[in-house]
Design a protein around this motif. Structure first.
Motif, PDB file in Angstrom:
ATOM      1  N   VAL B 300       0.833  -1.214   0.000  1.00  0.00           N
ATOM      2  CA  VAL B 300       0.000   0.000   0.000  1.00  0.00           C
ATOM      3  C   VAL B 300       0.866   1.262   0.000  1.00  0.00           C
ATOM      4  CG1 VAL B 300      -2.087  -0.971   1.055  1.00  0.00           C
ATOM      5  CG2 VAL B 300      -0.235  -0.108   2.521  1.00  0.00           C
ATOM      6  N   GLY B 301       2.146   1.110   0.346  1.00  0.00           N
ATOM      7  CA  GLY B 301       3.045   2.258   0.350  1.00  0.00           C
ATOM      8  C   GLY B 301       3.825   2.387  -0.951  1.00  0.00           C
ATOM      9  N   GLY B 302       3.452   1.602  -1.946  1.00  0.00           N
ATOM     10  CA  GLY B 302       4.160   1.606  -3.224  1.00  0.00           C
ATOM     11  C   GLY B 302       4.150   2.972  -3.886  1.00  0.00           C
ATOM     12  N   PRO B 303       5.203   3.290  -4.653  1.00  0.00           N
ATOM     13  CA  PRO B 303       5.304   4.618  -5.266  1.00  0.00           C
ATOM     14  C   PRO B 303       4.234   4.900  -6.324  1.00  0.00           C
ATOM     15  CG  PRO B 303       7.122   3.206  -5.969  1.00  0.00           C
ATOM     16  CD  PRO B 303       6.411   2.475  -4.893  1.00  0.00           C
ATOM     17  N   LEU B 304       3.527   3.881  -6.792  1.00  0.00           N
ATOM     18  CA  LEU B 304       2.493   4.134  -7.802  1.00  0.00           C
ATOM     19  C   LEU B 304       1.081   4.141  -7.201  1.00  0.00           C
ATOM     20  CD1 LEU B 304       3.832   1.922 -10.754  1.00  0.00           C
ATOM     21  CD2 LEU B 304       4.396   4.282 -10.176  1.00  0.00           C
ATOM     22  N   THR B 305       0.989   4.144  -5.883  1.00  0.00           N
ATOM     23  CA  THR B 305      -0.336   4.189  -5.261  1.00  0.00           C
ATOM     24  C   THR B 305      -0.794   5.638  -5.151  1.00  0.00           C
ATOM     25  OG1 THR B 305       0.638   4.233  -3.068  1.00  0.00           O
ATOM     26  CG2 THR B 305      -0.005   2.082  -3.919  1.00  0.00           C
ATOM     27  N   VAL B 306      -2.068   5.808  -4.844  1.00  0.00           N
ATOM     28  CA  VAL B 306      -2.639   7.145  -4.774  1.00  0.00           C
ATOM     29  C   VAL B 306      -3.019   7.491  -3.327  1.00  0.00           C
ATOM     30  CG1 VAL B 306      -4.567   8.589  -5.526  1.00  0.00           C
ATOM     31  CG2 VAL B 306      -3.484   7.012  -7.142  1.00  0.00           C
TER      32      VAL B 306
END
Lengths: 144, 438
Positions: B300-306
């Motif tokens: 959920v902390g990925g760089p492509l999440t919003v």
């Protein structure tokens, strides 16, 4: 053989303070990263890291403080751990797996399982320990 | 080393040549050269730290567009579990799946379901195989790369079981084939929270080829998908996953599904690195399983999440609490053998100074003395993250000593002093008078 002798070892030296748990592991970690850059294999690095870390912890827990020195030549690392006391009264016992003189508070921290010296010996190709009460302990580990 | 595709890349126009990214990179894979950041491909692990830190948004992840699904007649969406944490608590997972279908996907295969199969397989694998402890989860591709680059001694601790994405992709492909769709017309698209998965599809780890055809970032799809979701309220039940698989989106989700195992779950690439250091030193006695995730909070902390990772994490955790956690049944081993890796992964040896250890030693000696002469401020002005890194670059002939501003200043001072000294020198043919004229 003579050619081998001419190689100047890379020497790394660290001072280890008695009771300084915060810095414990620093020497082994720094040595490990140098060995990776030099191209040592993973399995060798692993044994060296474990042996150095155990030696470092022994200095922190049991000694009045001392030094860790790594002498690196291709494929062979010699680790020298020396302290200024108090010395080990019964070396034979100290080398037994599970034997520990660590006080309760150290054991509560998860150390002092009596595996330090046996682990160091198991990781080493050559292992030597000299100890004198009142003078200190010197450990030499050759790992290749 | 063959050239290596990376998802993480640089927008030269936007890069100002500042030093934020070089300082943040966990494998020291970035240098500033000629005023622009330059990624050293072999060292980059696609963790996305530079994407997060760049104040000018010059670091990007190369992903596929939503448009690209049109290349296939039957596009299949593989939503990552983290997608379910992006739309707030009002939106259900079934609404999200329906939304994906309305966006143009022909079918949805949940990666959360793939994760449940993987959980079962991992549990079974650890019960029936002697394996070095702690066993390390193979779920996070950035962590796998980290091990290849920095911890070769831990490679044989990695559980050789495919990640949920590959598992779900293989399942989708199989199902579509069974239903008679021609393989060429089926395109499988992972809806991803991270850049590392893009790289993992292009350069698979543990398998020769990936079953995934494209990777679309969650952020790319977020706009159109949230619009569609808002329009529809009543949706059919299309879910195959349970809270178990969904919980893989957060740190600890994978570990909690393994029964009777002492685990350690760690997130953030720096802390993962720290934990691995301790493993190498033999410090983590009693830990049987390590779940290491490159992003803080987990996927959920990925760089492509919003969505804010902590909001997303709370939402995912609420699913896990509300629903009973149940894993799907797997046929007994070796029937699930197709979940195992086909190939062993190897160390990358990219940090070594030279292939010849003697030469490497000479280079290290040279580095030590160079480093002694450098100011030790690790200011980054030379384009390298630390003075030691600069020393290494100089030894490898990738940089020059005067790239250091302090060294440059020293040289200028020396030169100035020499000029002053020379200006007072007189040619013997000139006498006292000439000197006074000056």
């Amino acid at each position: 053989m003579k050619k081998e002798e001419r190689i100047k070892p890379i020497v790394m030296r660290f001072v280890v303070e008695q009771g300084n748990f915060q810095l414990a592991g620093e020497a082994s970690s720094r040595i490990k990263s140098r060995l990776l850059q030099l191209g040592f294999s993973g399995s060798l690095i692993r044994r060296i890291a474990i042996a150095t870390y155990e030696a470092e912890m022994n200095l922190v827990i049991h000694s009045y403080g001392g030094t860790i020195e790594a002498q690196i030549i291709p494929e062979i690392v010699t680790i020298l751990a020396s302290d200024t006391g108090p010395g080990i009264p019964d070396l034979e016992k100290a080398m037994q797996e599970g034997f520990s003189t660590a006080p309760e508070e150290i054991r509560e921290m998860g150390f002092g399982a009596g595996m330090g010296l046996p682990n160091m010996r198991n990781c080493s190709t050559e292992f030597e320990i000299v100890s004198e009460i009142g003078k200190g302990t010197n450990i030499t580990m050759v790992i290749s | 080393m063959n050239s290596y595709f990376h998802s993480v890349t640089l927008d030269k126009e936007l890069c100002r040549g500042c030093t934020n990214c070089i300082k943040r990179c966990p494998t020291e894979a970035i240098r500033v050269r000629e005023g622009k950041a330059k990624i050293i491909d072999v060292r980059c692990i696609d963790c996305g730290e530079c994407i997060r830190i760049c104040p000018h948004h010059a670091k990007l992840a190369l992903t596929d567009t939503l448009e690209s699904i049109k290349k296939f007649k039957y596009p299949v969406a593989l939503p990552a579990p983290s997608l379910y944490g992006q739309f707030g608590s009002e939106v259900t997972i079934n609404q999200i799946i329906t939304g994906l279908l309305e966006l143009g996907f022909y079918k949805v295969e949940e990666v959360a379901y793939g994760a449940e199969l993987v959980s079962r397989a991992v549990e079974d694998f650890l019960q029936h195989n002697y394996f070095p402890k702690p066993a390390i989860s193979a779920a996070c591709p950035a962590v796998l790369r980290l091990i290849q680059v920095k911890f070769p001694e831990l490679i044989n601790h990695i559980i050789p079981i495919k990640a949920p994405m590959e598992t779900a992709a293989a399942l989708a492909r199989e199902e579509m084939q069974k239903e008679g769709y021609p393989s060429k017309e089926v395109g499988i698209f992972f809806i991803s929270p991270c850049a590392a998965k893009v790289t993992a599809v292009k350069n698979p780890l543990g398998t020769s080829t990936s079953a995934v055809d494209g990777v679309i970032g969650i952020s790319e799809l977020f706009g159109p998908l949230s619009k569609i979701i808002k329009k529809r309220q009543e949706v059919p039940n299309l879910r195959k996953s349970t809270a178990a698989g969904v919980s893989w989106a957060v740190t600890g989700g994978e570990s909690r599904l393994l029964r009777d195992i002492r685990y350690l779950a760690v997130d953030g690439i720096v802390d993962v690195s720290r934990v691995f250091e301790e493993v190498v030193m033999g410090r983590l006695i009693g830990v049987e399983f390590i779940e290491g995730l490159a992003c803080v909070g987990g996927c959920v902390g990925g760089p492509l999440t919003v969505e804010n990772p902590f909001m997303a994490k709370a939402l995912i955790n609420s699913y896990a609490k509300a629903k009973q956690v149940k894993l799907p049944e797997l046929p007994p081993h070796p029937d699930w053998q197709d979940l195992l890796w086909e190939n062993k992964i190897k160390p990358l040896d990219v940090l070594r100074l030279d292939d010849d250890m003697k030469v490497a030693m000479q280079k290290m000696e040279a580095m030590e003395s160079l480093q002694q002469a450098l100011p030790g401020l690790d200011c980054g002005s030379c384009g390298a993250p630390t003075c030691r890194a600069l020393a290494e670059d100089i030894v490898q002939k990738q940089a020059d000593e005067v790239d250091c501003v302090f060294k440059l200043r020293e040289k200028v001072t020396e030169l100035a002093e020499m000029m002053v000294e020379l200006s007072s020198k007189m040619p013997p043919s000139m006498g006292e008078k000439d000197k006074q004229k000056r």
